[in-house]
Design a protein around this motif. Structure first.
Motif, short mmCIF file in Angstrom:
data_model
loop_
_atom_site.label_atom_id
_atom_site.label_comp_id
_atom_site.label_asym_id
_atom_site.label_seq_id
_atom_site.Cartn_x
_atom_site.Cartn_y
_atom_site.Cartn_z
N ALA A 156 -33.80 57.84 16.51
CA ALA A 156 -34.65 58.69 17.34
C ALA A 156 -33.84 59.30 18.48
CB ALA A 156 -35.83 57.90 17.89
N LEU A 157 -32.94 58.53 19.05
CA LEU A 157 -32.11 59.04 20.14
C LEU A 157 -31.18 60.14 19.65
CD1 LEU A 157 -31.59 58.48 23.13
CD2 LEU A 157 -29.75 56.95 22.43
N GLY A 158 -30.76 60.05 18.40
CA GLY A 158 -29.91 61.11 17.83
C GLY A 158 -30.67 62.39 17.56
N LEU A 159 -31.99 62.33 17.42
CA LEU A 159 -32.78 63.52 17.18
C LEU A 159 -33.06 64.33 18.44
CD1 LEU A 159 -35.47 62.30 14.64
CD2 LEU A 159 -33.47 63.71 14.19
N VAL A 160 -33.01 63.67 19.59
CA VAL A 160 -33.37 64.33 20.84
C VAL A 160 -32.53 65.58 21.11
CG1 VAL A 160 -33.46 64.03 23.35
CG2 VAL A 160 -34.41 62.29 21.85
N PRO A 161 -31.19 65.54 21.02
CA PRO A 161 -30.43 66.76 21.32
C PRO A 161 -30.74 67.92 20.37
CG PRO A 161 -28.98 64.85 21.28
CD PRO A 161 -30.31 64.40 20.78
N THR A 162 -30.91 67.63 19.09
CA THR A 162 -31.18 68.72 18.16
C THR A 162 -32.57 69.30 18.38
OG1 THR A 162 -31.88 67.11 16.51
CG2 THR A 162 -29.62 67.86 16.39
N CYS A 163 -33.55 68.46 18.67
CA CYS A 163 -34.90 68.97 18.94
C CYS A 163 -34.92 69.80 20.21
CB CYS A 163 -35.89 67.83 19.03
SG CYS A 163 -36.24 67.04 17.46
N MET A 164 -34.24 69.34 21.25
CA MET A 164 -34.20 70.09 22.50
C MET A 164 -33.51 71.43 22.31
SD MET A 164 -35.86 68.38 24.68
CE MET A 164 -35.42 69.13 26.22
N PHE A 165 -32.43 71.45 21.54
CA PHE A 165 -31.73 72.70 21.27
C PHE A 165 -32.61 73.67 20.48
CE2 PHE A 165 -29.01 75.28 18.47
CZ PHE A 165 -28.34 76.00 19.45
N ALA A 166 -33.30 73.16 19.47
CA ALA A 166 -34.16 74.01 18.65
C ALA A 166 -35.31 74.58 19.48
CB ALA A 166 -34.71 73.23 17.46
N LEU A 167 -35.94 73.75 20.31
CA LEU A 167 -37.03 74.24 21.16
C LEU A 167 -36.53 75.28 22.15
CD1 LEU A 167 -38.96 70.94 21.82
CD2 LEU A 167 -39.72 72.89 20.46
N GLY A 168 -35.35 75.05 22.71
CA GLY A 168 -34.78 76.03 23.63
C GLY A 168 -34.48 77.35 22.96
N MET A 169 -33.92 77.30 21.76
CA MET A 169 -33.61 78.54 21.03
C MET A 169 -34.88 79.29 20.65
SD MET A 169 -30.43 79.05 21.00
CE MET A 169 -30.44 80.42 19.88
N ILE A 170 -35.91 78.57 20.26
CA ILE A 170 -37.17 79.22 19.91
C ILE A 170 -37.75 79.93 21.12
CG2 ILE A 170 -39.58 78.76 19.27
CD1 ILE A 170 -38.48 76.67 17.31
N ASN A 171 -37.70 79.28 22.28
CA ASN A 171 -38.22 79.92 23.50
C ASN A 171 -37.42 81.16 23.88
OD1 ASN A 171 -40.41 78.27 23.98
ND2 ASN A 171 -39.21 76.78 25.11
N VAL A 172 -36.10 81.09 23.77
CA VAL A 172 -35.27 82.25 24.10
C VAL A 172 -35.54 83.38 23.12
CG1 VAL A 172 -32.88 83.07 24.14
CG2 VAL A 172 -33.48 80.93 25.28
#
Length: 94
Positions: A26-42
């Motif tokens: 689960a800790l390994g998923l956090v960076p990829t999820c945060m990056f994906a959410l950030g890219m979607i918002n941008v």
């Protein structure tokens, strides 16, 4: 003999996986999820989703009779995220 036996019982399950492995996964998923959410918002800020709807509508309307928004919801549903469920709920509400 004098053999020393060591056991690794720190949060390990019977088959070698347990709470520690689940937490680290689960800790390994956090960076990829945060990056994906950030890219979607941008991309949403710059109108990429609106452009995708406009590009998908002429393609999907003759083939399946659905607008591009439905195509984006379908693409989101095929991924392993909750994006498709959110977009489908928005389509059902409208």
């Amino acid at each position: 003999g004098g053999a020393v036996e060591s056991t690794a019982t720190a949060y390990r399950g019977t088959g070698g996986s347990g709470a520690l492995d689940g937490f680290l996964f689960a800790l390994g998923l956090v960076p990829t999820c945060m990056f994906a959410l950030g890219m979607i918002n941008v991309l949403e800020h710059y109108g990429a989703l609106r452009a995708a709807r406009k590009l998908l509508t002429p393609l999907l309307r003759p083939l399946m009779g659905v607008p591009g928004t439905v195509g984006l919801a379908l693409i989101g549903s095929l991924q392993s995220t909750d994006v498709g469920a959110g977009m489908t709920k928005g389509l059902a509400d409208s």
